[in-house]
Write a protein that holds these residues in place. Structure first.
Motif, PDB file in Angstrom:
ATOM      1  N   SER A  35       0.827  -1.210   0.000  1.00 42.35           N
ATOM      2  CA  SER A  35       0.000   0.000   0.000  1.00 42.35           C
ATOM      3  C   SER A  35       0.861   1.261   0.000  1.00 42.35           C
ATOM      4  O   SER A  35       1.892   1.313   0.690  1.00 42.35           O
ATOM      5  CB  SER A  35      -0.900   0.018   1.244  1.00 42.35           C
ATOM      6  N   ARG A  37       0.161   3.708   1.544  1.00 41.64           N
ATOM      7  CA  ARG A  37      -0.080   4.283   2.873  1.00 41.64           C
ATOM      8  C   ARG A  37       0.627   3.497   3.978  1.00 41.64           C
ATOM      9  O   ARG A  37       0.405   3.749   5.160  1.00 41.64           O
ATOM     10  CB  ARG A  37      -1.584   4.320   3.148  1.00 41.64           C
ATOM     11  N   GLY A 140      -8.860   1.162  -0.147  1.00 39.21           N
ATOM     12  CA  GLY A 140      -8.169   2.426  -0.333  1.00 39.21           C
ATOM     13  C   GLY A 140      -8.030   2.855  -1.783  1.00 39.21           C
ATOM     14  O   GLY A 140      -7.168   3.662  -2.113  1.00 39.21           O
ATOM     15  N   MET A 141      -8.911   2.339  -2.646  1.00 41.79           N
ATOM     16  CA  MET A 141      -8.808   2.649  -4.067  1.00 41.79           C
ATOM     17  C   MET A 141      -9.873   3.629  -4.547  1.00 41.79           C
ATOM     18  O   MET A 141      -9.997   3.902  -5.737  1.00 41.79           O
ATOM     19  CB  MET A 141      -8.880   1.358  -4.886  1.00 41.79           C
ATOM     20  N   SER A 185     -10.385   7.142   3.309  1.00 41.17           N
ATOM     21  CA  SER A 185      -8.950   7.173   3.077  1.00 41.17           C
ATOM     22  C   SER A 185      -8.644   7.987   1.826  1.00 41.17           C
ATOM     23  O   SER A 185      -8.242   9.137   1.903  1.00 41.17           O
ATOM     24  CB  SER A 185      -8.384   5.755   2.949  1.00 41.17           C
ATOM     25  N   SER A 186      -8.860   7.402   0.640  1.00 44.04           N
ATOM     26  CA  SER A 186      -8.516   8.115  -0.589  1.00 44.04           C
ATOM     27  C   SER A 186      -9.344   9.373  -0.780  1.00 44.04           C
ATOM     28  O   SER A 186      -8.913  10.310  -1.467  1.00 44.04           O
ATOM     29  CB  SER A 186      -8.688   7.191  -1.801  1.00 44.04           C
ATOM     30  N   GLU A 189      -7.438  12.603   0.106  1.00 45.03           N
ATOM     31  CA  GLU A 189      -6.069  12.626  -0.410  1.00 45.03           C
ATOM     32  C   GLU A 189      -5.959  13.486  -1.666  1.00 45.03           C
ATOM     33  O   GLU A 189      -6.915  13.603  -2.439  1.00 45.03           O
ATOM     34  CB  GLU A 189      -5.599  11.204  -0.733  1.00 45.03           C
ATOM     35  N   PRO A 192      -2.490   9.211  -4.222  1.00 44.79           N
ATOM     36  CA  PRO A 192      -2.487   7.986  -3.410  1.00 44.79           C
ATOM     37  C   PRO A 192      -1.450   8.029  -2.288  1.00 44.79           C
ATOM     38  O   PRO A 192      -0.259   8.180  -2.528  1.00 44.79           O
ATOM     39  CB  PRO A 192      -2.160   6.895  -4.435  1.00 44.79           C
ATOM     40  N   GLY A 193      -1.937   7.921  -1.071  1.00 42.77           N
ATOM     41  CA  GLY A 193      -1.057   7.934   0.086  1.00 42.77           C
ATOM     42  C   GLY A 193      -0.692   9.309   0.604  1.00 42.77           C
ATOM     43  O   GLY A 193      -0.012   9.423   1.631  1.00 42.77           O
TER      44      GLY A 193
END
Length: 210
Positions: A35, A37, A140-141, A185-186, A189, A192-193
């Motif tokens: 990941s 992250r 997380g996508m 999560s995403s 952002e 990514p991350g």
């Protein structure tokens, strides 16, 4: 009752502080090398120590071995959020006083929801997330599932809604599903991350109004 919020995939002191300052109830730290992250145990320990007593930390794991479990629990997290193919027996073996166990259930069809029932008695919470394509990351996508699939479902455990949430759809998501906890999560952002402090703040402000 307010909607509880979890900001997942944090990896820097600045974004941890932004999530805490914005009112997040839970923060998530990813321990999965594939990941963007991913955090190491030492870094996570320092981040968890920044949390005030009313904010909790969850470790996101994918089919972890015993060595990783030991490293992760030593960071001081309050929950293990399992996103792999962990069977109920694995969760039963991981039970420990003071440590919550959450199980992610990937959803694409109504039938997928039935997996949640297998974890009654061993998990403390189910996280409904979008099922991702084979060979990709398990979460997380930025993918979302059809929230209508949850209509009338008899949830076997406390649960959280995840998958493709952001400031623009959280009100619709909560209104449709009745979720009392959301996991993002995403959606907060810029890449990514890479968490965006403004997006974190805006998401949490929107959640606080629900």
């Amino acid at each position: 009752m307010p909607v509880l919020t979890k900001i997942c995939g944090l990896s820097t002191p600045e974004t941890v502080d932004a999530a805490v300052g914005g009112g997040a109830a839970w923060l998530g730290f990813v321990f999965f090398p594939n990941s963007p992250r991913n955090v190491e145990a030492d870094a996570a320990t320092a981040l968890v120590r920044r949390l005030p007593g009313h904010v909790r930390a969850a470790a996101v794991l994918v089919d972890p071995d015993e060595a990783l479990i030991r490293r992760v629990t030593a960071t001081g997290v309050h929950a293990l959020q399992l996103h792999g193919n962990e069977p109920p027996e694995r969760l039963a073996a991981l039970r420990s006083p003071g440590l919550e166990l959450w199980k992610a259930v990937p959803v694409r069809t109504r039938a997928d929801l039935e997996q949640a029932r297998l974890y009654r008695g061993v998990a403390d919470r189910i996280v409904y997330d979008a099922k991702t394509p084979v060979g990709s990351l398990p979460g997380g996508m930025g993918l979302r599932f059809d929230w209508a699939l949850l209509d009338g479902f008899d949830h076997p455990l406390p649960w959280a809604l995840s998958g493709g949430l952001d400031d623009g759809n959280i009100a619709q998501a909560v209104g449709r599903t009745g979720a009392r906890m959301v996991d993002v999560s995403s959606g907060v952002e810029s890449a990514p991350g890479v968490k965006d402090m403004d997006k974190i703040a805006t998401f949490l402000q929107s959640a606080a109004q629900l």
